[in-house]
Design an enzyme around this catalytic site. Structure first.
Site, short mmCIF file in Angstrom:
data_model
loop_
_atom_site.label_atom_id
_atom_site.label_comp_id
_atom_site.label_asym_id
_atom_site.label_seq_id
_atom_site.Cartn_x
_atom_site.Cartn_y
_atom_site.Cartn_z
N ASP A 202 2.64 -38.59 2.85
CA ASP A 202 1.32 -38.27 2.31
C ASP A 202 1.06 -39.16 1.10
OD1 ASP A 202 -1.11 -36.91 2.24
OD2 ASP A 202 -0.33 -35.32 0.95
N ASN A 207 -0.49 -38.12 -5.35
CA ASN A 207 0.95 -37.89 -5.34
C ASN A 207 1.70 -38.94 -6.15
OD1 ASN A 207 1.01 -35.50 -3.91
ND2 ASN A 207 1.00 -36.53 -1.92
N ASP A 224 6.01 -34.90 -4.68
CA ASP A 224 5.56 -34.08 -3.55
C ASP A 224 5.87 -34.71 -2.20
OD1 ASP A 224 4.52 -32.09 -2.05
OD2 ASP A 224 2.44 -32.33 -2.67
#
Length: 332
Positions: A202, A207, A224
């Site tokens: 992701d 992030n 994350d």
């Protein structure tokens, strides 16, 4: 161990949070701040002289084996001085259970969003992602899933149709464009047959925390890894590209020139950018739908599941069909 219950997760409050933290041995000072997270519940907790971050995992999303495999991946990256942020290991454990909840602790890291117009920051991002992928390519995940058309596209399409989220008057238009798009995406993946490696999964601006506490341009914390999975390398790169084609080409050149110092990039994967964008659009709509019984989602996304939302969603899929016909970006 008490079985996880989603309604207990939705009602997670200060008393349960502090009891869970203290069950591991921390002495809480009463300070508690909810951080920006919807998929999981994440809190900043005061624990004596310093604050820690505690992450409560959404029930029935990941198995313990999948969570621990993510933890091991971030620990592996940290061993190579890659600024991923692994969970804290306490008495040899990184995943904890209390009253039906599963949770992990992380050190508090401060930073701001990266400046994607900064050449120096893009170069640093490219180098670090290249290093992540060099480690990720060494072995496969055993437990975590693969980013593919079936799980991100087909499953999303079927969930929305079968659970009545698409308004009746838009069903025919949605089915036509979604099915055509999925066929085109599947054909593109089959034609390229990319190498699958362990990914962050992701990779986007939200992030990355850019630490500018020292001198110079600072450095990133890559956070994350909750969506870590097997997939093509371009998945961790394409969301850092924005603007018109010229701007995206310029950013791509900076990222990949730095990336390629640490891991070879297969340029055929550039043709997967629009297919991956299409899958992300479909998956995001289904993600919101799957979480729609969570009160936090209704508060955070009040515009979801309205007539206007679904009209715009169908339009986005049509735009993706057109984008799939355009020639892919090129890195020379």
């Amino acid at each position: 161990m008490k079985k996880q219950d989603r309604h207990s997760f939705y009602r997670l409050g200060p008393e349960q949070i502090l009891q869970a933290v203290e069950s591991v041995g921390f002495e809480c000072d009463g300070q508690l701040l909810a951080l920006n997270s919807y998929e999981n519940r994440v809190y900043l907790v005061g624990a004596g002289r310093e604050s820690i971050v505690v992450k409560f995992y959404r029930p029935n999303r990941w198995s313990d084996s999948e969570i621990l495999e993510e933890h091991l991946f971030t620990e592996e990256l940290a061993e190579f001085d890659i600024p991923a942020v692994p969970p804290l290991s306490i008495k040899g454990s990184t995943l904890f259970h209390h009253d039906g909840h599963r949770f992990a602790f992380y050190p508090l890291k401060a930073g701001r969003a990266p400046d994607l117009e900064s050449r120096e920051q893009l170069e640093q991002l490219g180098r670090y992602i290249g290093r992540i992928h060099a480690v990720g390519a060494v072995r496969d995940f055993e437990h975590r899933p693969t980013l593919d058309v079936g799980t991100f596209g087909d499953d999303s399409y079927e969930f929305l149709i079968e659970n009545g989220f698409i308004p009746k008057e838009l069903e025919a238009a949605y089915e036509k464009v979604a099915e055509d798009l999925l066929h085109a995406v599947e054909a593109r993946f089959e034609s390229i047959n990319p190498q699958l490696i362990r990914l962050h999964g992701d990779g986007h601006q939200g992030n990355i925390l850019w630490d500018v506490s020292g001198d110079g341009a600072g450095s990133p914390y890559i956070i994350d890894f909750d969506d870590a999975r097997m997939g093509p390398a371009i998945q961790d790169l394409w969301m850092f590209l924005s603007g018109d084609r010229a701007n995206m080409s310029s950013s791509l050149d900076i990222l990949l020139t730095a990336y390629d110092q640490f891991h070879d990039f297969d340029c055929r994967e550039l043709a997967l950018i629009e297919p991956l964008r299409s899958l992300r659009i479909m998956h995001h709509a289904a993600w919101l739908a799957r979480r729609w019984d969570d009160p936090a989602f209704k508060d955070a996304f009040p515009w979801f599941n309205t007539q206007n939302y679904w009209e715009q969603h169908v339009l986005s899929l049509k735009e993706q069909m057109a984008a799939m016909q355009e020639p892919p970006l090129v890195w020379i």
